[in-house]
Design a protein around this motif. Structure first.
Motif, PDB file in Angstrom:
ATOM      1  N   GLY A  82       2.724   6.309   4.501  1.00  0.00           N
ATOM      2  CA  GLY A  82       4.024   5.802   4.929  1.00  0.00           C
ATOM      3  C   GLY A  82       3.870   4.890   6.122  1.00  0.00           C
ATOM      4  N   THR A  83       4.967   4.243   6.506  1.00  0.00           N
ATOM      5  CA  THR A  83       4.938   3.365   7.675  1.00  0.00           C
ATOM      6  C   THR A  83       6.225   3.537   8.465  1.00  0.00           C
ATOM      7  OG1 THR A  83       4.586   1.083   8.430  1.00  0.00           O
ATOM      8  CG2 THR A  83       5.919   1.357   6.455  1.00  0.00           C
ATOM      9  N   VAL A  84       6.123   3.419   9.772  1.00  0.00           N
ATOM     10  CA  VAL A  84       7.292   3.503  10.656  1.00  0.00           C
ATOM     11  C   VAL A  84       7.701   2.078  11.007  1.00  0.00           C
ATOM     12  CG1 VAL A  84       8.197   4.344  12.852  1.00  0.00           C
ATOM     13  CG2 VAL A  84       6.522   5.717  11.585  1.00  0.00           C
ATOM     14  N   VAL A  85       8.904   1.704  10.609  1.00  0.00           N
ATOM     15  CA  VAL A  85       9.353   0.331  10.830  1.00  0.00           C
ATOM     16  C   VAL A  85      10.361   0.259  11.969  1.00  0.00           C
ATOM     17  CG1 VAL A  85       8.901  -0.372   8.458  1.00  0.00           C
ATOM     18  CG2 VAL A  85      11.173   0.472   9.077  1.00  0.00           C
ATOM     19  N   ILE A  88       9.357   4.589   6.256  1.00  0.00           N
ATOM     20  CA  ILE A  88       9.371   4.030   4.907  1.00  0.00           C
ATOM     21  C   ILE A  88       8.236   4.671   4.111  1.00  0.00           C
ATOM     22  CG2 ILE A  88       9.193   1.937   3.502  1.00  0.00           C
ATOM     23  CD1 ILE A  88      11.707   2.097   5.279  1.00  0.00           C
ATOM     24  N   ASP A  89       8.591   5.264   2.993  1.00  0.00           N
ATOM     25  CA  ASP A  89       7.581   5.858   2.109  1.00  0.00           C
ATOM     26  C   ASP A  89       7.849   5.398   0.675  1.00  0.00           C
ATOM     27  OD1 ASP A  89       9.741   7.396   1.238  1.00  0.00           O
ATOM     28  OD2 ASP A  89       9.149   9.161   2.392  1.00  0.00           O
ATOM     29  N   LYS A  90       7.200   6.031  -0.250  1.00  0.00           N
ATOM     30  CA  LYS A  90       7.307   5.597  -1.652  1.00  0.00           C
ATOM     31  C   LYS A  90       8.742   5.661  -2.172  1.00  0.00           C
ATOM     32  CE  LYS A  90       4.066   5.788  -5.499  1.00  0.00           C
ATOM     33  NZ  LYS A  90       2.955   6.529  -6.120  1.00  0.00           N
ATOM     34  N   ALA A 126       0.830  -1.212   0.000  1.00  0.00           N
ATOM     35  CA  ALA A 126       0.000   0.000   0.000  1.00  0.00           C
ATOM     36  C   ALA A 126       0.860   1.257   0.000  1.00  0.00           C
ATOM     37  CB  ALA A 126      -0.928  -0.017   1.212  1.00  0.00           C
ATOM     38  N   VAL A 127       2.004   1.213   0.662  1.00  0.00           N
ATOM     39  CA  VAL A 127       2.935   2.348   0.627  1.00  0.00           C
ATOM     40  C   VAL A 127       3.478   2.514  -0.795  1.00  0.00           C
ATOM     41  CG1 VAL A 127       5.185   3.206   1.420  1.00  0.00           C
ATOM     42  CG2 VAL A 127       3.572   2.200   3.069  1.00  0.00           C
ATOM     43  N   LYS A 128       3.817   1.402  -1.426  1.00  0.00           N
ATOM     44  CA  LYS A 128       4.392   1.449  -2.773  1.00  0.00           C
ATOM     45  C   LYS A 128       3.423   2.039  -3.790  1.00  0.00           C
ATOM     46  CE  LYS A 128       6.701  -1.381  -6.255  1.00  0.00           C
ATOM     47  NZ  LYS A 128       7.359  -2.674  -6.557  1.00  0.00           N
TER      48      LYS A 128
END
Length: 323
Positions: free
Chosen positions: A264-267, A305-307, A256-258
């Protein structure tokens, strides 16, 4: 003939003794291996990375037997019972992600009197644990807030979703998010808990979509929450219409981020929790306490992490898991 008979008899006795010694030596050698245990808070794919880290540590710690354990259910009572069982079975040190730190202090202190106890992921700072190794959940929450600020310059009303509302990792992420978005026109209206019940995690999102049309932003604070948000949005034909900020690296989340469906997501780095955690406990048992800082906090950084970086992150993730 008599001498030969005695020789055969002696050889037979020698062989029998050697065989007996070999049979008894194997369990004795196994017993010499100290056992280290890593206990998670619930069954989730998120923990596969930590399990891979423990596996790597096992290859480097041949004198130890490393165990990776899931409780039957994600409850403090079952976690505490599992710790009791492990101690009774001779485990020498334990690292645990606490489901409910506040109600587990007495149980943690009881365990800590018997073996060195460490925490990861969700800390129990008021207990007698030796140290915490994991993310700064407050900083991770702030990073999620920064993702929201970038994605929502005109402000928004957000709804949060999480597993254990009482767990320190949840409270700290929520507090960090609220701190970051304060004064930016972004409001975290409420957070719905699901106790790591995946069906409830999905229904929580469905309920919000039906009852709160003003919500135009959603935050999934636990690894499985963003995929459940995605499922619900897809069913309601609202993918891309509601901004989503995620945590962790579930494949659905990364996809979904891609494609731009999630901002975005925080890993985190659960692989390092497993790997470094086992090495830390082994060193501690061998008398090396130099790796324990004065504040008893060993922070493993989190990352947004984002696109722009999702492809590189996904490739590294597959390599780590051996896929």
């Amino acid at each position: 003939m008599l001498k030969a008979g005695r020789s055969v008899l002696c050889s037979a006795l020698t062989l029998a003794f050697a065989t007996t010694l070999a049979l008894t030596a194997t369990p004795a050698a196994a017993q010499q291996k100290k056992k280290l245990a890593f206990i998670v808070n619930a069954s989730s794919d998120f923990w596969k990375l930590a399990e891979a880290g423990v596996k790597k540590a096992q290859a480097e710690l041949p004198k130890y037997e490393l165990q990776f354990r899931y409780p039957a259910q994600g409850t403090a009572a079952l976690q505490n019972a599992l710790m009791d069982d492990l101690v009774a079975a001779g485990t020498s040190a334990i690292m645990i992600s606490s489901v409910d730190p506040k109600t587990s202090v007495d149980a943690f202190n009881r365990i800590a009197k018997q073996v060195p106890l460490f925490t990861t992921d969700s800390d129990a700072p008021t207990s007698n644990r030796i140290a915490y190794l994991g993310s700064s959940n407050t900083l991770a929450g702030e990073q999620a807030g920064e993702v929201a600020i970038k994605a929502l310059p005109k402000g928004a009303k957000c709804m949060g979703f999480v597993g254990f509302l009482g767990a320190d990792n949840a409270k700290e992420r929520i507090a960090g998010f609220r701190k970051a978005v304060a004064g930016k026109g972004i409001e975290l209206v409420d957070v719905r808990g699901d106790d790591v019940d995946f069906a409830k995690a999905r229904s929580n999102v469905d309920d919000v979509l039906a009852a709160k049309p003003e919500i135009n932003c959603m935050v999934g604070f636990y690894s499985y929450n963003p995929p459940k948000i995605y499922e619900a949005l897809k069913a309601a034909n609202k993918v891309g219409k509601i901004t989503v900020i995620a945590f962790d690296e579930d494949p659905i989340t990364l996809g979904a981020v891609k494609d731009g469906s999630f901002a975005g997501t925080v890993v985190q780095q659960p692989y390092e929790w497993g790997y470094q955690g086992m090495k830390l406990m082994a060193a501690y048992l061998e008398g090396d306490k130099s790796k324990i800082p004065a504040d008893k906090l060993i922070i493993v950084p989190t990352k947004v992490i984002d696109k722009s970086n999702v492809d590189a992150f996904s490739a590294n993730l597959k390599a780590t898991l051996g896929k």
